[in-house]
Design a protein around this motif. Structure first.
Motif, short mmCIF file in Angstrom:
data_model
loop_
_atom_site.label_atom_id
_atom_site.label_comp_id
_atom_site.label_asym_id
_atom_site.label_seq_id
_atom_site.Cartn_x
_atom_site.Cartn_y
_atom_site.Cartn_z
N GLY A 1 -4.51 17.66 68.60
CA GLY A 1 -3.29 17.01 69.09
C GLY A 1 -3.26 16.89 70.59
N ILE A 2 -3.68 17.93 71.29
CA ILE A 2 -3.70 17.89 72.76
C ILE A 2 -4.69 16.84 73.26
CG2 ILE A 2 -4.37 19.21 74.80
CD1 ILE A 2 -3.18 21.69 73.36
N VAL A 3 -5.88 16.84 72.68
CA VAL A 3 -6.91 15.91 73.15
C VAL A 3 -6.48 14.46 72.92
CG1 VAL A 3 -9.26 15.08 72.73
CG2 VAL A 3 -8.82 17.53 72.94
N PHE A 4 -6.11 14.13 71.69
CA PHE A 4 -5.79 12.74 71.40
C PHE A 4 -4.42 12.33 71.93
CE2 PHE A 4 -9.25 13.46 68.45
CZ PHE A 4 -10.01 12.32 68.67
N GLY A 5 -3.47 13.25 71.94
CA GLY A 5 -2.18 12.94 72.54
C GLY A 5 -2.31 12.74 74.04
N GLY A 6 -3.14 13.55 74.67
CA GLY A 6 -3.37 13.41 76.10
C GLY A 6 -4.12 12.14 76.44
N LEU A 7 -5.08 11.77 75.61
CA LEU A 7 -5.79 10.52 75.85
C LEU A 7 -4.86 9.32 75.74
CD1 LEU A 7 -9.14 11.13 73.91
CD2 LEU A 7 -8.82 11.03 76.39
N GLY A 8 -3.92 9.39 74.85
CA GLY A 8 -3.01 8.27 74.64
C GLY A 8 -1.85 8.23 75.62
N ASN A 9 -1.39 9.40 76.08
CA ASN A 9 -0.18 9.47 76.90
C ASN A 9 -0.35 10.20 78.22
OD1 ASN A 9 1.56 8.18 74.94
ND2 ASN A 9 1.30 10.03 73.72
N TYR B 1 2.28 17.97 72.09
CA TYR B 1 1.27 17.66 71.09
C TYR B 1 0.56 18.91 70.57
CZ TYR B 1 1.86 12.70 71.80
OH TYR B 1 2.38 11.44 71.85
N GLY B 2 0.43 19.91 71.40
CA GLY B 2 -0.15 21.17 70.95
C GLY B 2 0.72 21.86 69.92
N VAL B 3 2.01 21.91 70.18
CA VAL B 3 2.94 22.54 69.24
C VAL B 3 3.05 21.72 67.96
CG1 VAL B 3 5.37 23.16 68.89
CG2 VAL B 3 4.23 23.79 71.00
N TYR C 1 3.17 17.05 48.44
CA TYR C 1 2.92 15.65 48.09
C TYR C 1 2.40 14.83 49.27
CZ TYR C 1 5.66 17.10 44.12
OH TYR C 1 6.12 17.78 43.04
N TRP C 2 2.92 15.07 50.47
CA TRP C 2 2.61 14.17 51.58
C TRP C 2 1.51 14.68 52.50
CZ3 TRP C 2 3.10 16.22 56.37
CH2 TRP C 2 4.03 17.24 56.57
N VAL C 3 1.27 15.98 52.56
CA VAL C 3 0.34 16.51 53.56
C VAL C 3 -1.10 16.03 53.33
CG1 VAL C 3 -0.37 18.72 52.56
CG2 VAL C 3 0.05 18.55 55.00
N LYS C 4 -1.46 15.75 52.11
CA LYS C 4 -2.83 15.27 51.85
C LYS C 4 -3.05 13.84 52.31
CE LYS C 4 -1.33 14.70 47.15
NZ LYS C 4 -1.21 15.54 46.01
N HIS C 5 -1.96 13.13 52.63
CA HIS C 5 -2.07 11.75 53.09
C HIS C 5 -2.01 11.62 54.62
CE1 HIS C 5 -1.81 10.37 49.00
NE2 HIS C 5 -0.72 11.09 48.82
N VAL C 6 -1.83 12.74 55.30
CA VAL C 6 -1.74 12.71 56.77
C VAL C 6 -3.14 12.58 57.34
CG1 VAL C 6 -1.12 14.03 58.82
CG2 VAL C 6 0.38 14.03 56.84
N SER C 7 -3.34 11.58 58.15
CA SER C 7 -4.60 11.47 58.87
C SER C 7 -4.30 11.83 60.31
CB SER C 7 -5.18 10.05 58.76
OG SER C 7 -4.30 9.13 59.30
N PHE C 8 -4.81 12.94 60.75
CA PHE C 8 -4.51 13.47 62.07
C PHE C 8 -5.78 13.53 62.85
CE2 PHE C 8 -1.63 15.51 64.84
CZ PHE C 8 -2.37 16.44 65.56
N PRO C 9 -5.90 12.97 63.96
CA PRO C 9 -4.91 12.20 64.72
C PRO C 9 -4.85 10.79 64.24
CG PRO C 9 -6.89 12.49 66.03
CD PRO C 9 -7.11 13.17 64.70
#
Length: 110
Positions: free
Chosen positions: A19-27, A37-39, A102-110
């Protein structure tokens, strides 16, 4: 249960770093975005950990509801929400945690 906590810590750290890496790259890598993004990544990892290895968690739904409520409440805190925002955070977090299976398996992070 100890194995579950260890797994949750490892998954949370991995998701926090992603989250930190990709959130930082984007923002941008400001202190606010790094923390936010880390939290967010850490709590998403904690919510998703029981789906990785369900036998390590005695009550996975309670685990997921708890961490969803805490994550949503921290998000409300970071947005300087009024009291209604915290009430919404608890309700939304409870719903997200209860339906995480139900939904966590559909999360593509990042």
């Amino acid at each position: 249960m100890i194995k579950g906590i260890k797994l949750a810590i490892v998954v949370s750290l991995i998701f926090a770093i992603i989250g930190i890496v990709f959130g930082g790259l984007g923002n941008g890598f400001t202190m606010r975005t790094v923390i936010l993004y880390g939290v967010m990544g850490a709590f998403l990892g904690a919510v998703g950990a029981p789906e990785i290895e369900p036998k390590y968690f005695r009550y996975p739904t309670i685990w997921q509801v708890f961490f969803s409520i805490v994550g949503c409440s921290l998000f409300a805190f970071s947005m300087h929400a009024p009291l209604e925002g915290y009430v919404a955070a608890v309700l939304i977090g409870g719903f997200l945690g209860f339906t995480a299976h139900y939904w966590v398996k559909h999360v593509s992070f990042p």
